[in-house]
Scaffold this motif. Sequence first.
Motif, PDB file in Angstrom:
ATOM      1  N   ALA A  95       0.788  -1.460  -0.152  1.00 42.94           N
ATOM      2  CA  ALA A  95       0.080  -0.064  -0.162  1.00 42.94           C
ATOM      3  C   ALA A  95       1.000   1.508  -0.450  1.00 42.94           C
ATOM      4  CB  ALA A  95      -0.848  -0.347   1.260  1.00 42.94           C
ATOM      5  N   ALA A  96       0.391   1.886  -1.023  1.00 45.24           N
ATOM      6  CA  ALA A  96       1.341   3.380  -0.365  1.00 45.24           C
ATOM      7  C   ALA A  96       1.140   4.274   0.357  1.00 45.24           C
ATOM      8  CB  ALA A  96       0.844   4.019  -2.559  1.00 45.24           C
ATOM      9  N   SER A  97      -0.478   4.804   0.362  1.00 46.09           N
ATOM     10  CA  SER A  97      -0.548   5.850   1.456  1.00 46.09           C
ATOM     11  C   SER A  97      -1.529   4.935   3.010  1.00 46.09           C
ATOM     12  CB  SER A  97      -1.131   6.996   0.683  1.00 46.09           C
ATOM     13  OG  SER A  97      -2.769   6.340   0.122  1.00 46.09           O
ATOM     14  N   ILE A  98      -1.576   5.796   3.559  1.00 45.13           N
ATOM     15  CA  ILE A  98      -2.796   5.273   4.814  1.00 45.13           C
ATOM     16  C   ILE A  98      -4.025   5.341   4.512  1.00 45.13           C
ATOM     17  CG2 ILE A  98      -3.535   5.863   7.170  1.00 45.13           C
ATOM     18  CD1 ILE A  98      -0.819   7.003   7.880  1.00 45.13           C
ATOM     19  N   ARG A  99      -4.679   6.203   3.484  1.00 43.67           N
ATOM     20  CA  ARG A  99      -5.752   6.030   3.108  1.00 43.67           C
ATOM     21  C   ARG A  99      -6.086   4.629   2.175  1.00 43.67           C
ATOM     22  NH1 ARG A  99      -8.791  11.353   3.199  1.00 43.67           N
ATOM     23  NH2 ARG A  99     -11.186  10.809   2.374  1.00 43.67           N
ATOM     24  N   GLN A 100      -5.344   4.351   0.876  1.00 42.62           N
ATOM     25  CA  GLN A 100      -5.698   3.408   0.401  1.00 42.62           C
ATOM     26  C   GLN A 100      -5.257   2.412   1.772  1.00 42.62           C
ATOM     27  OE1 GLN A 100      -2.223   2.854  -1.797  1.00 42.62           O
ATOM     28  NE2 GLN A 100      -3.388   1.539  -3.895  1.00 42.62           N
ATOM     29  N   GLN A 101      -4.895   2.312   2.209  1.00 38.95           N
ATOM     30  CA  GLN A 101      -4.551   1.099   3.107  1.00 38.95           C
ATOM     31  C   GLN A 101      -6.170   1.263   3.687  1.00 38.95           C
ATOM     32  OE1 GLN A 101      -2.701  -1.082   3.113  1.00 38.95           O
ATOM     33  NE2 GLN A 101      -2.100  -2.021   5.836  1.00 38.95           N
ATOM     34  N   ALA A 102      -6.304   2.301   4.821  1.00 39.30           N
ATOM     35  CA  ALA A 102      -7.733   2.012   5.480  1.00 39.30           C
ATOM     36  C   ALA A 102      -8.926   1.182   4.337  1.00 39.30           C
ATOM     37  CB  ALA A 102      -7.750   3.836   5.526  1.00 39.30           C
ATOM     38  N   ALA A 103      -9.475   2.149   3.017  1.00 41.00           N
ATOM     39  CA  ALA A 103     -10.182   1.607   2.374  1.00 41.00           C
ATOM     40  C   ALA A 103     -10.364   0.020   2.155  1.00 41.00           C
ATOM     41  CB  ALA A 103     -10.141   2.499   0.741  1.00 41.00           C
ATOM     42  N   ALA A 104      -9.081   0.034   1.301  1.00 36.42           N
ATOM     43  CA  ALA A 104      -8.971  -1.941   1.244  1.00 36.42           C
ATOM     44  C   ALA A 104      -8.970  -3.114   2.749  1.00 36.42           C
ATOM     45  CB  ALA A 104      -7.482  -2.310   0.938  1.00 36.42           C
ATOM     46  N   ALA A 105      -8.667  -2.107   3.852  1.00 40.37           N
ATOM     47  CA  ALA A 105      -9.441  -2.965   4.756  1.00 40.37           C
ATOM     48  C   ALA A 105     -10.957  -2.545   5.566  1.00 40.37           C
ATOM     49  CB  ALA A 105      -8.675  -1.754   6.298  1.00 40.37           C
ATOM     50  N   PHE A 106     -11.712  -1.160   5.022  1.00 36.09           N
ATOM     51  CA  PHE A 106     -12.636  -1.091   4.577  1.00 36.09           C
ATOM     52  C   PHE A 106     -13.572  -2.187   4.089  1.00 36.09           C
ATOM     53  CE2 PHE A 106     -12.636   2.794   7.017  1.00 36.09           C
ATOM     54  CZ  PHE A 106     -13.886   3.180   7.834  1.00 36.09           C
ATOM     55  N   ALA A 107     -12.999  -2.774   2.511  1.00 35.09           N
ATOM     56  CA  ALA A 107     -13.271  -3.342   2.163  1.00 35.09           C
ATOM     57  C   ALA A 107     -13.143  -4.534   2.360  1.00 35.09           C
ATOM     58  CB  ALA A 107     -13.435  -2.773   0.590  1.00 35.09           C
ATOM     59  N   GLY A 108     -12.022  -5.425   2.449  1.00 34.45           N
ATOM     60  CA  GLY A 108     -11.291  -6.282   2.378  1.00 34.45           C
ATOM     61  C   GLY A 108     -11.856  -7.229   3.778  1.00 34.45           C
ATOM     62  N   ASP A 109     -12.171  -6.357   5.278  1.00 38.45           N
ATOM     63  CA  ASP A 109     -12.221  -6.681   6.611  1.00 38.45           C
ATOM     64  C   ASP A 109     -13.074  -7.274   7.325  1.00 38.45           C
ATOM     65  OD1 ASP A 109      -9.708  -6.551   6.551  1.00 38.45           O
ATOM     66  OD2 ASP A 109      -9.295  -5.199   7.601  1.00 38.45           O
ATOM     67  N   ILE A 110     -13.746  -5.453   6.674  1.00 39.69           N
ATOM     68  CA  ILE A 110     -15.403  -4.702   7.119  1.00 39.69           C
ATOM     69  C   ILE A 110     -16.587  -5.289   6.009  1.00 39.69           C
ATOM     70  CG2 ILE A 110     -17.022  -4.063   8.440  1.00 39.69           C
ATOM     71  CD1 ILE A 110     -14.033  -2.770   9.276  1.00 39.69           C
ATOM     72  N   GLY A 111     -15.916  -4.708   4.319  1.00 39.09           N
ATOM     73  CA  GLY A 111     -17.156  -5.516   3.632  1.00 39.09           C
ATOM     74  C   GLY A 111     -18.278  -4.141   3.467  1.00 39.09           C
ATOM     75  N   ILE A 112     -17.710  -3.093   4.340  1.00 44.57           N
ATOM     76  CA  ILE A 112     -17.498  -1.318   4.272  1.00 44.57           C
ATOM     77  C   ILE A 112     -17.275  -0.517   2.136  1.00 44.57           C
ATOM     78  CG2 ILE A 112     -17.941   0.998   4.746  1.00 44.57           C
ATOM     79  CD1 ILE A 112     -19.770  -1.175   5.915  1.00 44.57           C
ATOM     80  N   SER A 113     -18.006  -0.447   1.606  1.00 43.79           N
ATOM     81  CA  SER A 113     -17.469   0.520   0.661  1.00 43.79           C
ATOM     82  C   SER A 113     -17.386   1.752   1.265  1.00 43.79           C
ATOM     83  CB  SER A 113     -18.049   0.250  -0.361  1.00 43.79           C
ATOM     84  OG  SER A 113     -19.768   1.012  -0.007  1.00 43.79           O
ATOM     85  N   THR A 114     -16.495   2.456   0.593  1.00 41.29           N
ATOM     86  CA  THR A 114     -15.769   3.855   0.400  1.00 41.29           C
ATOM     87  C   THR A 114     -15.322   4.413  -1.271  1.00 41.29           C
ATOM     88  OG1 THR A 114     -13.438   3.476  -0.740  1.00 41.29           O
ATOM     89  CG2 THR A 114     -13.835   2.472   2.547  1.00 41.29           C
ATOM     90  N   PRO A 115     -15.545   5.847  -1.184  1.00 35.90           N
ATOM     91  CA  PRO A 115     -14.710   6.361  -2.834  1.00 35.90           C
ATOM     92  C   PRO A 115     -14.051   5.983  -3.175  1.00 35.90           C
ATOM     93  CG  PRO A 115     -16.534   7.879  -0.745  1.00 35.90           C
ATOM     94  CD  PRO A 115     -15.649   6.966  -0.139  1.00 35.90           C
ATOM     95  N   GLU A 116     -13.107   5.353  -2.244  1.00 40.64           N
ATOM     96  CA  GLU A 116     -11.865   5.289  -2.923  1.00 40.64           C
ATOM     97  C   GLU A 116     -12.009   3.605  -3.693  1.00 40.64           C
ATOM     98  OE1 GLU A 116     -11.483   7.999  -0.127  1.00 40.64           O
ATOM     99  OE2 GLU A 116     -12.637   6.387   0.169  1.00 40.64           O
TER     100      GLU A 116
ATOM    101  N   LYS B 252     -16.293  -0.896  -3.123  1.00 41.16           N
ATOM    102  CA  LYS B 252     -17.447  -2.109  -3.746  1.00 41.16           C
ATOM    103  C   LYS B 252     -17.961  -2.897  -1.935  1.00 41.16           C
ATOM    104  CE  LYS B 252     -13.687  -5.039  -4.037  1.00 41.16           C
ATOM    105  NZ  LYS B 252     -12.402  -5.804  -3.776  1.00 41.16           N
ATOM    106  N   HIS B 253     -19.121  -2.223  -2.486  1.00 38.76           N
ATOM    107  CA  HIS B 253     -21.087  -2.219  -1.634  1.00 38.76           C
ATOM    108  C   HIS B 253     -21.092  -4.127  -1.125  1.00 38.76           C
ATOM    109  CE1 HIS B 253     -21.253   1.477  -3.074  1.00 38.76           C
ATOM    110  NE2 HIS B 253     -21.797   1.516  -4.724  1.00 38.76           N
ATOM    111  N   TRP B 254     -20.069  -4.578  -2.074  1.00 43.23           N
ATOM    112  CA  TRP B 254     -20.001  -6.019  -1.121  1.00 43.23           C
ATOM    113  C   TRP B 254     -18.850  -6.523  -1.227  1.00 43.23           C
ATOM    114  CZ3 TRP B 254     -23.334  -4.354  -5.340  1.00 43.23           C
ATOM    115  CH2 TRP B 254     -24.673  -3.827  -5.312  1.00 43.23           C
ATOM    116  N   GLY B 255     -18.359  -6.020  -0.498  1.00 46.57           N
ATOM    117  CA  GLY B 255     -16.817  -5.960  -0.364  1.00 46.57           C
ATOM    118  C   GLY B 255     -16.114  -6.870  -1.019  1.00 46.57           C
ATOM    119  N   ASP B 256     -15.418  -8.472  -0.477  1.00 48.06           N
ATOM    120  CA  ASP B 256     -14.797  -9.371  -1.729  1.00 48.06           C
ATOM    121  C   ASP B 256     -15.504 -10.087  -2.139  1.00 48.06           C
ATOM    122  OD1 ASP B 256     -12.705 -10.285  -2.095  1.00 48.06           O
ATOM    123  OD2 ASP B 256     -12.220 -11.955  -0.289  1.00 48.06           O
ATOM    124  N   CYS B 257     -17.180  -9.997  -2.529  1.00 48.33           N
ATOM    125  CA  CYS B 257     -17.923 -10.798  -2.549  1.00 48.33           C
ATOM    126  C   CYS B 257     -17.219 -11.284  -4.493  1.00 48.33           C
ATOM    127  CB  CYS B 257     -19.092 -11.071  -2.791  1.00 48.33           C
ATOM    128  SG  CYS B 257     -20.113 -10.674  -0.844  1.00 48.33           S
TER     129      CYS B 257
END
Length: 533
Positions: free
Chosen positions: A323-344, A347-352
């Motif tokens: 990951a290049a930035s904290i924001r990118q890392q946070a967005a990836a964690a929201f999507a992958g770990d919790i299944g929450i989408s962000t503007p960055e 992915k509304h369905w996370g890792d489905c």
Amino acid sequence: MRRPVDFSRRAWQAGIHGLPSQTTPRYRIGRGAPLLLAITLSASAVAGEPAALPTSRADLTPKDQARVLAVTRPTTNFTRPEPFELMQGGAGTSRKDANRDAFSQSSANITFEEEATFKLGNALFRKTWVSSPSSTQASDGLGPLFNERACQNCHLKDGRGRPPESDAGSTSMFLRLARDAGSAEEKAALADHKLLNFPDPVYGAQLQDLAVPGLKGEGRMRVDYQEQKVTLGDGTVVSLRKPSYTIENLGYGPLDPRTTLSPRLTPPMIGLGLIEQIAPADILANADPDDRNSDGISGRPNIVRDELRAAVTLGRFGWKAQAASIRQQAAAAFAGDIGISTPEMPKHWGDCTKAQTDCLAMPDGVQQRLGTAEAPPPVMDLVTFYSQNLAVPARRDIGKPDVLAGKKQFYEMGCISCHTPKFVTMRGTPDKVQAFQLIWPYSDFLLHDMGEGLADGQRVGEASGSEWRTPPLWGIGLTATVNGNAFYLHDGRARTLAEAILWHGGESQKARDRFAGAAAADREALVKFLESL
């Protein structure tokens, strides 16, 4: 309101006279390039890197360059602490008590208004997300497949996770699922930094053991350990545990036979904003991918695509610097770990995956009045600010004879070849509190081959299946205090710092062997030094 500290005017003016002279002998950290190359590195020294990556620091005047060189030069005097060594996170270092909240303090030099922003970010970091639809309308969107319901549940007390034990689950450790390229087209995508690797076609990029009502989880990680006896030079026998990983109760059929499993323990959150502001040239200066000086150390950068800036750049976060930035890392964690989408990462369905049709049929949690993502921009702004301003705690016992003796062993055994002690952050940073700070992360933020013992067989960007980013060591001595346990390395296999050192192989084999062959008093002193960080 606290006024942000001007590090250059206060700290350096007070201590500049204590720095070693230009003629003082010095250790070489740069794998064939001394620290001078942080300023003069030529593009040819990092052949193959994108031309856009800077090879010198444009933010420094010649006078500043000389000061940076002087203050970051490795010490040769182990009779007393170095100037400013206590404040390993610069002016933002936390001087609060070293208790369970030691990793949850804000940077000491932020303003009163910024403290309020930090606390709002903390609240969102602790926020529990729920499945859709719900009456909350601002907390729904969980999953549908997920690993946890809140960031804090994985980053326990903003610190280190732990491997699963018995029926305790895998709250703070998960399995990455990925394979390397197969076709020429896939190899081209990796070469162009369009992808880091390729997820499992059914289970995606991460095993998710939890699911919203009406859906089943993907499976459960199982860890089995085999004890291995290691005899040290003085006859001391140490038992290391070698883990093996399988998945039980796969919910959607078998894994692709090419899919590899890589366990990832959640790392501490402290000091991330400072790491983000280390000059790329200073990190690249320590790279020696071809081992030109034949010292056995060939650290190299992971060059990745920063989707937020649509640019190829230097990776510095994550176990493989993906990951290049904290924001990118946070967005990836929201999507992958919790299944929450962000503007960055919308992915509304996370890792489905496309193969998980029941998952994709579940409702998402987007509230149009709040934005087009389940976590709209204000949420990302606050969580990012919080993550950027978790303070590094002050060192402890830095003047004790055994700690100083251990520091000397750390240097002389060659540990600083990868665990670079010091950097000075850039001027002109987005947040002034991180600007021009002398920091002590003890990492070069480069990839190193750690040998077969620690290999996971999984490529991530330019990181091979045996390469890992050097993890920062600041705060490592407070692991047990903060998290109530002490598990180290990417998968928590090491139960002590000594075990973690003994697992080192590959490029770090020589340093590991020096530790294993040292007298017991020297080994104990080195551990005391690590415990002071």
